[in-house]
Enzyme design. Structure first.
Site, short mmCIF file in Angstrom:
data_model
loop_
_atom_site.label_atom_id
_atom_site.label_comp_id
_atom_site.label_asym_id
_atom_site.label_seq_id
_atom_site.Cartn_x
_atom_site.Cartn_y
_atom_site.Cartn_z
N ASP A 100 0.83 -1.21 0.00
CA ASP A 100 0.00 0.00 0.00
C ASP A 100 0.86 1.26 0.00
O ASP A 100 0.57 2.24 -0.68
CB ASP A 100 -0.96 0.00 1.18
N TYR A 101 1.95 1.23 0.74
CA TYR A 101 2.85 2.38 0.80
C TYR A 101 3.45 2.65 -0.58
O TYR A 101 3.45 3.79 -1.06
CB TYR A 101 3.96 2.10 1.83
N SER A 102 3.96 1.60 -1.22
CA SER A 102 4.55 1.76 -2.55
C SER A 102 3.53 2.28 -3.55
O SER A 102 3.82 3.18 -4.34
CB SER A 102 5.13 0.43 -3.05
#
Length: 184
Positions: free
Chosen positions: A173-175
């Site tokens: 999700d961060y990427s």
């Protein structure tokens, strides 16, 4: 001897390149109760800036407040930058209604892969790491364009990550949020 790029930037380059031109400017920073945002707030305070500090962590803001120059007007507000209405409300309540630089730094990391990640966690990451930038840019671009500062042009800095260029395991999700930010 290994010297980090962070050390070079914060102790050598940043003060020399920007230091004298930024003194007295007003800077709004999101996500400044810890990490990079806290480091930036302390460095900008040392360089003579007035700060508008937004974070969702009230205790973190209080601990930052005691680290900054007390004689300079700084504003500390608990704001969830993933909520456009809360951004509008916080700005309306702020005693400082103009600024020269906005650093959209707030971010969250779940540390989970796709299979472990709940839809709620995924959406929260997108709201904080990506959507805040859209909300802030939409809201404040006209204000920044009205800045009368000639030495430091109005600046909107969006803090991203190398993870926006290269996905990492357990940072799905961060990427994805940082990749979206690069495209924004």
């Amino acid at each position: 001897m290994v010297i980090s790029s962070h050390y070079i930037w914060t102790t050598i380059l940043f003060p020399r390149i920007i230091g004298s031109r930024i003194r007295g400017r007003t800077v709004l920073i999101t996500g400044c109760s810890r990490g990079l945002g806290r480091i930036l707030a302390k460095k900008l305070d040392q360089l003579g800036c007035r700060l508008i500090c937004w974070d969702i962590d009230a205790e973190g803001l209080e601990s930052l407040k005691v680290k900054l120059t007390p004689s300079r007007l700084h504003v500390f507000q608990v704001v969830d930058v993933s909520d456009e209405e809360e951004i509008d409300s916080a700005f309306a309540k702020s005693p400082v209604q103009d600024f020269d630089i906005l650093i959209a730094n707030a971010g969250v990391v779940s540390g989970k892969g796709v299979q472990e990640l709940s839809p709620e966690e995924y959406h929260r990451t997108m709201d904080v790491n990506l959507h805040q930038h859209f909300y802030l840019f939409k809201k404040f671009k006209p204000l920044l364009e009205k800045s009368k500062n000639t030495q430091v042009p109005p600046t909107f800095a969006m803090v991203s990550s190398v993870c926006g260029l290269m996905a990492l395991t357990h940072l799905t999700d961060y990427s994805a949020s940082k990749f979206g930010l690069i495209g924004l």
